[in-house]
Scaffold this active site. Structure first.
Site: not given
Ligand code: NAD
Length: 476
Positions: A218, A252
């Site tokens: 997502e 998002c």
């Molecule tokens: P992010 O990708 O920075 O982090 C998300 C998760 O990934 C966190 O729990 C983090 O600990 C983990 N993470 C970080 N590095 C990682 C790695 N190397 N391997 C695996 N996991 C890792 O995202 P964010 O800044 O927390 O959230 C914002 C983003 O999320 C935006 O791009 C937004 O559009 C998206 N988003 C999408 C949805 C959806 O349902 N499609 C909903 C909310 C947010």
């Protein structure tokens, strides 16, 4: 450093998988019980969870958090409770003639996958961990959640509460930073759901590929708003303002940029600005308006605006209370509407995820369609206007995860619609029956009758006349 936790995480996964195997077949009542406990957890501790989210953000409205994170999560649980028996029913399928007459039967059974990993982001920290969980449980699975390190207090509280409401062989919350997240994503789960950025999603999929773990991603992206020529610009403006200002644009599905008819640009911008003023007479001292989650994110947003300005854009700051944001120190940012944008500006290159709204103009709506089709497929797509012909034209000429017409974001709140992206905005979906199926394995089951079908069908050596007849029939 990460490997410090690997052993612990692998042990929990083994524990959950052993309990899963041991307990099968589990009655639906057990699945219900888990969903009810998850609902009770967020309901009973809603206020504390909202306080934790507000502290993590700097400020976040308790009302907003109750709506988006607590009530919406309970809603997801209720929806699963109501429909899971129907979703879980085995489906009879057809068998080729004349096998049915001979007593053959085929069915699809929707079976649990096992242990599901849930990696969630900070923007809706409770909802994006617990809403997928409702369907993970509905499908009969166990789960391990790794919430975001950016909302640390909320993550810790979720961990404490989960320990109170669940046994570790049913559900655990793993806290920790990006190293722990990376280790988490490399575990041999039976399925992994990741909500977060496209960049991290790529890494998660790579890690999952090593174990061939199926993923639901997502992700994010730039969700466009198209304003038709005959849109009601005042009404549309207010709705866009709501979608862009809620959670300070850190959604998002937030409308990322808007595309308006060239001769209606002023009207469209005025509509959005007025919408902001109607809902937020002030911003700084206004608890309804959220802070930007971190200094890094705040600086990134300021950088997007500065970069656009340097490259020739006009920036309109919507600051209804005429407040001084320069020394506020609480990471609040007014809406910046950016006009005359070009593709070399960062604001048109990356997902904004904050209160910045670029405006592009078109002479013919097909220009806007071409622009969207030349870029990554977005998560959401929004059309405002009463021209049904034009609406169908833009919908059938573009591709996106989901669509709301005459508003923004709302499709995600329809429990009976699947929610997910396409291509760079994600893969797979949850919510509705699609979510249940995402976390289930569709197991094909064929029941052979007593009669020797292989012999009758000519499939059995020695091959001969019956075989030739079978081949001819099959190819007819
Ligand atoms: P992010 O990708 O920075 O982090 C998300 C998760 O990934 C966190 O729990 C983090 O600990 C983990 N993470 C970080 N590095 C990682 C790695 N190397 N391997 C695996 N996991 C890792 O995202 P964010 O800044 O927390 O959230 C914002 C983003 O999320 C935006 O791009 C937004 O559009 C998206 N988003 C999408 C949805 C959806 O349902 N499609 C909903 C909310 C947010």
């Amino acid at each position: 450093m990460a490997d410090d936790r690997r052993e612990e995480l692998e042990r929990i996964l083994r524990l959950q998988r052993a309990a899963f195997n041991e307990s099968r077949p589990e009655p639906m009542s057990m699945r219900r019980d888990r969903i009810k406990r998850a609902m009770a957890l967020v309901k009973d501790h809603g206020e504390n969870l909202c306080k934790a989210m507000s502290a993590d953000f700097g400020n976040r409205s308790m009302h907003q958090s109750m709506l988006t994170d607590i009530a919406a999560t309970v809603g997801a649980g209720k929806h699963s409770l109501k429909h899971m028996d129907q979703w879980a029913k085995a489906e009879k399928r057809k068998v080729q003639f004349p096998l049915g007459l001979l007593g053959a039967k085929a069915e699809v059974r929707y079976e649990p996958k096992g242990v599901i990993g849930i990696l969630s982001p900070w923007n809706f920290p409770v909802n994006l961990a617990f809403a997928p969980l409702m369907q993970v449980f509905a499908a009969g699975n166990r789960a391990m959640i790794k919430p975001s390190e950016f909302t640390e207090r909320t993550s810790l509280l979720m961990k404490e509460l989960v320990e109170e409401y669940f046994t570790p062989d049913e559900l655990v919350v793993i806290t920790g930073g990006p190293e722990v997240a990376a280790t988490f994503s490399s575990l041999p789960f039976d399925h992994l759901v990741f909500t977060g950025s496209t960049a991290t999603g790529r890494r998660v999929m790579e890690a999952a590929a090593a174990n061939l773990v199926p993923v639901t991603l997502e992700l994010g992206g730039k969700s466009p708003v198209f304003m038709g020529r005959n849109a009601d610009f005042a009404k549309a403006g207010e709705r866009i303002a709501l979608g862009k200002m809620m959670n300070a644009g850190q959604i998002c599905l937030a409308p990322d940029y808007m595309y308006v008819p060239q001769d209606k640009e002023d009207e469209a911008i005025a509509g959005v600005a007025q919408g902001v003023k109607n809902m937020y007479p002030t911003l700084l001292e206004n608890d309804d308006y959220a802070s930007i989650v971190s200094d890094r994110h705040f600086e990134r947003l300021q950088g997007l605006v500065a970069d656009a300005r340097e490259k020739g854009a006009e920036v309109i700051e919507v600051n209804p209370g005429d407040e001084d944001f320069s020394n506020a120190n609480i990471r609040k940012m007014p809406l910046n509407i950016v006009r005359n944008v070009t593709d070399d500006m960062k604001v048109m290159q990356e997902e904004i995820f904050g209160p910045v709204l670029p405006v592009k103009t078109y002479k013919q709506i097909d220009e806007a369609i071409d622009y969207v089709n030349e870029h990554d497929r977005p998560l959401g797509f929004y059309y405002f206007g009463e021209d049904k012909g034009e609406q169908e034209h833009v919908l059938t000429k573009t591709i996106s995860g989901g669509v709301t017409t005459n508003d923004v974001i709302f499709h995600v709140s329809m429990e009976d619609l699947p929610f997910g992206g396409v291509g760079p905005s994600g893969m797979g979906s949850y919510h509705a029956i699609e979510g249940f199926r995402e976390f289930s394995h569709a197991r094909a089951v064929y029941h052979q009758p007593k009669i020797d079908i292989a012999k009758l069908g000519g499939f059995k050596p020695p091959f001969g006349k019956a075989t030739e007849k079978a081949i001819a029939t099959m190819m007819k």
